[in-house]
Design an enzyme around this catalytic site. Structure first.
Site, short mmCIF file in Angstrom:
data_model
loop_
_atom_site.label_atom_id
_atom_site.label_comp_id
_atom_site.label_asym_id
_atom_site.label_seq_id
_atom_site.Cartn_x
_atom_site.Cartn_y
_atom_site.Cartn_z
CE LYS A 16 -3.80 3.18 3.00
NZ LYS A 16 -5.07 3.73 2.59
CB ALA A 107 -3.09 8.42 -7.52
CB ALA A 108 -5.18 3.30 -6.33
CG MET A 110 -4.74 0.28 -2.65
SD MET A 110 -4.59 -1.20 -3.63
CE MET A 110 -3.79 -2.30 -2.48
N GLY A 113 2.98 4.85 -2.62
CA GLY A 113 4.16 5.71 -2.50
C GLY A 113 4.74 5.67 -1.09
CB SER A 114 3.13 5.84 2.26
OG SER A 114 2.41 7.00 1.97
CB SER A 115 4.11 0.91 0.70
OG SER A 115 4.57 -0.35 1.12
CG ASP A 147 -1.09 6.84 4.94
OD1 ASP A 147 -1.64 7.10 6.03
OD2 ASP A 147 -1.70 6.82 3.85
#
Ligand code: ATP
Length: 302
Positions: A16, A107-108, A110, A113-115, A147
């Protein structure tokens, strides 16, 4: 035959960007109350879940492999947590193996990890026919990350609270999205820590942004984009502003840092301009990872 068909399942975990990010206040418990406009992108991590059969000790077992050596493959991986949560609840005693082909920068800003977490929940739900609705997955997902519910939902949405209170927003007009992550690492915790929530001078007009999206007005939409965390991160790393300006110079209708950064996205109206910007940034030594994508669809099989 049926068994064979369900030996493995593939799901896409989309990244995202934030078209808007405002911090309303810092709560007494230390969490920040936010108002964010989340936009899914076509760029995704490929997730494959394989059923390896029953374990000999009758306990569930989850193993993980990924193409990025530095990512955890134990219970600290959000994909592991997602599988573990559902397997425990539904008493699934199998051994499963999760393959993560990671493309979303880590870690950007976007939500990679959550996705992955949301996609594994969706994959396990389908694979074992648990019959959970999106809403059920979102309720469980919030336990693993603020998220995660949004990543289950996908599309365009207003996220409030700590990010878990979601309202769908109309899809944005079609755009080409160029993503560029500079070669710096930014910790979300550090950025929020450096933010003085009660001293923010310019709050983005999130309601105005929603109005422009609902009206299908791309120019109006980009004029209302804003991210209060960008002021913190850009102050520390001028390279972020430089990449943003470069994207505008190359014809982006709008460009901004996503989440807590450091990824910068540019929205382009034509594929030609987007491709030119992509090619130029690819050869720019300041950018470590560059992608061209769009506002893609959520979690289909591939
Ligand atoms: P957000 O936009 O929500 O702030 P982010 O892009 O900043 O997310 P992520 O890439 O989601 O950050 O992950 C940050 C940390 O989470 C990494 O340092 C990594 O060690 C850990 N992590 C655990 N599981 C995963 C996963 N499946 N993919 C990426 N990172 C993971």
């Amino acid at each position: 035959m049926e068994e064979k068909r369900y030996d493995h399942i593939r799901v896409r975990a989309h990244g995202k960007i934030n078209l808007g990010l405002d911090v309303v206040r810092k709560r007494e418990d230390g969490y920040h109350e936010v108002r964010m406009i989340m936009q899914q992108v076509g760029l995704y991590d490929g997730i494959e879940i394989l059923r390896m059969g029953r374990t000999s000790d009758g306990e569930r077992k989850i193993t993980i492999e990924t193409n990025l050596r530095y990512l955890p493959v134990n219970e600290n991986n959000l994909a592991y947590k997602a599988a573990d949560l559902l397997m425990e609840e539904f008493g699934i005693k199998d051994q499963i193996h999760i393959k993560i082909r990671k493309l979303i920068p880590v870690a950007a800003g976007m939500a990679g990890g959550s996705s992955d977490c949301a996609a594994v929940m969706q994959g396990i739900n389908r694979f074992y026919r648990l019959g959970l609705k999106k809403r059920d997955l979102m309720e469980r997902g919030v336990k693993l990350g603020a998220d995660v519910p949004y990543c289950v939902m996908g599309g365009t949405a207003l996220a409030e609270g700590i990010g878990e209170i979601l309202t769908p927003v109309r899809s944005i007009p079609p755009v080409y999205i160029v993503l560029a992550k500079p070669g710096i690492n930014v910790s979300t915790k550090m950025v929020y820590g450096a933010l003085k929530a009660d001293e923010i001078e310019h709050h983005p007009d999130i309601d105005g942004l929603i109005g422009e999206i609902e009206a299908g007005n791309l120019k109006g939409m980009v004029s209302k984009m804003g991210n209060v965390l960008a002021d913190v991160t850009e102050g520390l790393y001028p390279i972020i502003r430089q990449i943003k300006e470069e994207m505008i110079r190359m014809g982006a209708a709008g460009a901004m840092m996503s989440g807590s950064g450091p990824t910068v996205f540019g929205l382009f109206e034509t594929e030609e301009k987007a491709r030119e910007a992509y090619a130029a940034l690819k050869t720019d030594s300041r950018c470590r990872q560059v992608f061209i994508t769009d506002g893609g669809m959520a979690h289909e099989r591939y």
